[in-house]
Design an enzyme around this catalytic site. Structure first.
Site, PDB file in Angstrom:
ATOM      1  N   ASP A 195     -11.692 -10.656  -1.523  1.00  0.00           N
ATOM      2  CA  ASP A 195     -13.009 -10.875  -0.930  1.00  0.00           C
ATOM      3  C   ASP A 195     -13.967  -9.924  -1.632  1.00  0.00           C
ATOM      4  OD1 ASP A 195     -12.481  -8.392   0.414  1.00  0.00           O
ATOM      5  OD2 ASP A 195     -11.783  -9.456   2.187  1.00  0.00           O
ATOM      6  N   GLU A 247       0.818  -1.218   0.000  1.00  0.00           N
ATOM      7  CA  GLU A 247       0.000   0.000   0.000  1.00  0.00           C
ATOM      8  C   GLU A 247       0.852   1.269   0.000  1.00  0.00           C
ATOM      9  OE1 GLU A 247      -2.941  -0.383   3.084  1.00  0.00           O
ATOM     10  OE2 GLU A 247      -3.678  -2.287   2.285  1.00  0.00           O
ATOM     11  N   GLU A 258      -5.601 -10.718  -2.076  1.00  0.00           N
ATOM     12  CA  GLU A 258      -6.410 -10.599  -0.849  1.00  0.00           C
ATOM     13  C   GLU A 258      -7.901 -10.574  -1.184  1.00  0.00           C
ATOM     14  OE1 GLU A 258      -5.104  -7.398   1.697  1.00  0.00           O
ATOM     15  OE2 GLU A 258      -2.991  -7.680   1.166  1.00  0.00           O
ATOM     16  N   HIS A 273     -10.001  -6.279  -2.716  1.00  0.00           N
ATOM     17  CA  HIS A 273     -11.099  -6.178  -1.747  1.00  0.00           C
ATOM     18  C   HIS A 273     -12.241  -5.468  -2.482  1.00  0.00           C
ATOM     19  CE1 HIS A 273      -8.697  -7.675   1.528  1.00  0.00           C
ATOM     20  NE2 HIS A 273      -7.771  -6.760   1.321  1.00  0.00           N
TER      21      HIS A 273
END
Length: 484
Positions: free
Chosen positions: A276, A168, A274, A246
């Site tokens: 979802d 990030e 990651e 995400h």
């Protein structure tokens, strides 16, 4: 520092590299020999991913392995594991130069015991950075960062196949550098310094940069792309790019595959790290079907890019998902529900890997005694999907406006009111004005036409004072919209 001979418990570097590539080589060789089992024989997502020559991983909290259902799924459904928190800075170096690898070693041992590839997450990240590190400045801070990267990467050498070296690094909106302790104290050069330190500590692990809201082609992913392009041109050791993913139900970027491909064309591997896909809760059959289609789109995007290594989901079960704690009123983001039942997304992922799921008998979920709340209603004409990433006193909103009528919209104005005193600070793909709590959003020159069934997207950054409730009513050109 690099070792000339492997430490006890570490395979030689050449042996580790050979082990790391076994799955993809095996998939290629077996297909070439025409003795591969048909894809239809896959009974788990691990088998489907193995057959496709891809990773299918999950984020592990080792403390949950004592739960039988959790462990059974972890053991059988995945060929890659990443530590959810156990390898982050606060877990591995809670005080300066005092390292604690207990939880990380448990994850590494689990990967070895179950034959899974181990993915390292993360060496440098501004979040979960201990206070002692935040209080350092200048050369002392840089030395502490290099020491941390070196000691952690060296400890897991021979076990971790790939590392998220920097996580990030870019902010939302126009994609400037994240206003982090690293950026403030060390400037743009800290990313390169971290990657060079990681390569020196473990010359054979793949080194990745990882970020969120970069799945589509946008200002933020362009900033990441420019950095990767620069690093490759100058020989900075960067091997792969992670796309966190995400996502929100119904909002998978339409150019996801193209974005993955343009990074791959720079000469790096790409992976979804990651995944979802959250929704407003409670879930229902329609939302779960859309979620399944979205999971399939994401995995297919990876399958269509040769250098996409695989897909990792950020957890196993909705029971332990991070989403509800960060996005109140949202959740149900993973492949297994809170009772460990497979959701429609399971079959969708199986199919995207090129296999067909084996039907399993299920007991119907009892009908709830309280009716499922009906989404906010309005005349058939428009629907608004509202997605937010938030922190402390700030947030980024990503908004999709869908024309659900049978006629095109030529020029649009969306109006809504904030319920909690939020303020818009910066917008893109739109012109936003605000008077008190009332917000008016007008189209940009390039997205004013919305065909029947089509969508327009825009976003903005905002501030809040601790409460960031979502708007509950929207109107498009004066017509109330549904919220879904």
């Amino acid at each position: 520092m690099p070792r000339t001979t492997p430490a006890p418990g570490h395979p030689a570097r050449g042996a580790r590299t050979a082990l790391r590539t076994t799955r993809r080589r095996a998939a290629t060789l077996v297909v070439g020999a025409t003795v591969v089992l048909p894809a239809q024989a896959a009974t788990t997502l691990k088998e489907a991913a193995d057959g496709a020559g891809r990773d299918f991983g999950f984020a592990l909290d080792p403390n949950r392995l004592s739960e039988a259902q959790y462990k059974a799924i972890a053991d059988s459904e995945f060929n890659l594991v990443v530590a959810e928190n156990a390898m982050k800075w606060d877990a591995t170096e809670p005080s300066q130069n005092s390292f604690s690898f207990g939880a990380g070693d448990r994850v590494a041992s689990y990967a070895a015991d179950t034959g899974k590839e181990l993915y390292g997450h993360t060496l440098v990240w501004h979040s979960q950075l201990p206070d002692w590190a935040k209080n350092l400045n200048g050369s002392a801070f840089e030395s502490a960062m290099v020491n941390h990267v070196t000691k952690v990467a060296d400890h897991f050498e021979g076990k971790v196949a790939s590392w998220d070296v920097v996580n990030e690094a870019f902010a939302d909106g126009d994609g400037p550098p994240q206003d982090s302790a690293f950026q403030q104290k060390l400037g743009n050069g800290y990313i390169e310094t971290a990657f060079r330190a990681a390569r020196a500590a473990d010359p054979t692990a793949k080194l990745c940069i990882n970020d969120y809201n970069v799945e589509g082609i946008n200002a933020k992913s362009n900033s990441l792309y420019d950095l990767v392009k620069d690093f490759k041109a100058r020989g900075v050791p960067l091997d792969c790019v992670g796309f966190q993913s995400h996502l929100i139900v119904g909002q998978v970027p339409g150019d996801f595959r193209q974005n993955l491909q343009r990074f791959a064309d720079l000469g790096v591997d790409v992976r979804i790290t990651e995944l979802d896909i959250r929704m407003r809760t409670p879930s229902d059959a329609t939302k779960l079907a859309t979620q399944a289609a979205d999971y399939k789109k994401v995995v297919q995007a990876c399958m269509q890019v040769t250098r996409c290594q695989g897909v990792t989901v950020w957890g196993i079960t909705d029971k332990y998902s991070w989403v509800p704690d960060v996005f109140p009123g949202e959740g149900a983001a993973l492949v297994w529900d809170a009772s460990y039942a497979k959701k429609p997304a399971y079959a969708a992922v199986m199919e995207a890997f090129g296999a067909s799921p084996t039907p399993t008998p299920t007991t119907p979920t009892p009908t709830p005694t309280t009716p499922t709340p009906t989404p906010t209603s309005g005349p058939a004409g428009c629907q608004v999907l509202w997605g937010v990433n938030q922190w402390n006193t700030g947030f980024t909103a990503n908004v999709t406006v869908k024309n659900t009528s049978s006629a095109p919209v030529d020029g649009w104005t969306l109006t809504f009111s904030f319920p909690s005193g939020q303020q818009v600070t910066q917008a893109w793909s739109s012109t936003v004005t605000q008077s008190g709590s009332a917000v008016t959003v007008r189209n940009a020159p390039w997205n004013g036409s919305i065909p029947a069934g089509g969508t327009a997207q825009f976003g903005f950054n905002g501030s809040h004072t601790g409460t960031n409730a979502a708007p509950t009513a929207f109107s498009l050109n004066g017509t109330p919209c549904t919220v879904g």
